[in-house]
Design an enzyme around this catalytic site. Sequence first.
Site, PDB file in Angstrom:
ATOM      1  CE  LYS A 111      -4.256  -1.455  -0.001  1.00 53.95           C
ATOM      2  NZ  LYS A 111      -4.806  -2.318   1.023  1.00 53.95           N
ATOM      3  CE  LYS A 194      -8.146 -13.514  -6.268  1.00 53.17           C
ATOM      4  NZ  LYS A 194      -7.694 -12.310  -5.653  1.00 53.17           N
ATOM      5  CE  LYS A 197     -14.725  -2.510  -7.327  1.00 56.28           C
ATOM      6  NZ  LYS A 197     -15.894  -2.007  -8.004  1.00 56.28           N
TER       7      LYS A 197
END
Length: 331
Positions: A111, A194, A197
Amino acid sequence: METVLSGIRSTGNLHLGNYFGAIKNFIKMQHQHRCYFFIADYHSLTTHPTPEDLHQNVRQVLVEYLAAGIDPEVATLYIQSDVPEVAELYLLLNMNAYMGELERCTTFKDKARKQTDNINAGLLTYPVLMAADILIHRATKVPVGKDQEQHLEMARTFGKRFNRMYNTEYFPEPYAFNFGVELIKIPGLDGSTKMGKSEGEGNAVFLADDPKTIRKKIMRAVTDSGPTEMNQPKAQAIENIFNIMKVVSSDDTVSYFEDQYNSCQIRYGDLKKQLAEDVIVFTTPLREKILEISADDVYLSKVARMGAEKARESAAKTVKEVREVIGFKPF
Ligand code: TRP
């Protein structure tokens, strides 16, 4: 009976991958264990959503889990921010979470690399909040994917550290739980392995997608130029289409297209058309349920209230006991 707890990301509509990978199991599990399922909206604040988006996202996730079959009378389904006790336990656990271990956490490092303009303390202490989510109900089983295993290990560390520090066995150790079955992984429509989204538009079929959207997405799914030899191994993208077909279509349909492929007679257009129709048959009742529940504010507010009440009962008990262990005493 063990206590199972799972946090649900509050962003993003549910897709077939979520359904077959986890939710189907939640639905079974709710009858076998004491289950807590919650929508992790405190966690979502690390990315600074607008107030409207925050609420809409939580609402949609709630609606879709209910539509998929979580029974709020059976499981405890709640919204994290409705249980302020979680925030108190988080504060208390933060005192024994060390900078070094938080900074070493892979998800934090990822992140921090990706959102360089917003490396906030909430991101750093994300695993502490997640530990609070789990420890607040003293859960022992946590259905999570591979990407969450490090977080779970940290939850064990924080719980054990608390126990050692106060010479108690208050917190049990939470472990990943995969229902004793191999999790079904639904591949994407873009040739990737996979469905997700974040993998880009068109990769995922959402439970709320209407038939037109589903047909469009599936007809655009990645294929190759077709087999040229009998029984040729399938390229990943083709394997993917067959794998999705295996969960929504009949065995006869699957073997028909397998034979067509193996004898080099397959027409991918036909394969995809069939897949689209079978996906639509599967998702239509779910989509109708989503629309029905979404229109029912009274029901949603009842569900949220009931969930909060049940979750707070368990959470308040833990916080009260933890406060006693720590040494907070009334005067
Ligand atoms: N971090 C989890 C995810 O990204 C969501 C989550 C938050 C969670 N708190 C949790 C999962 C507690 C299991 C237990 O998917």
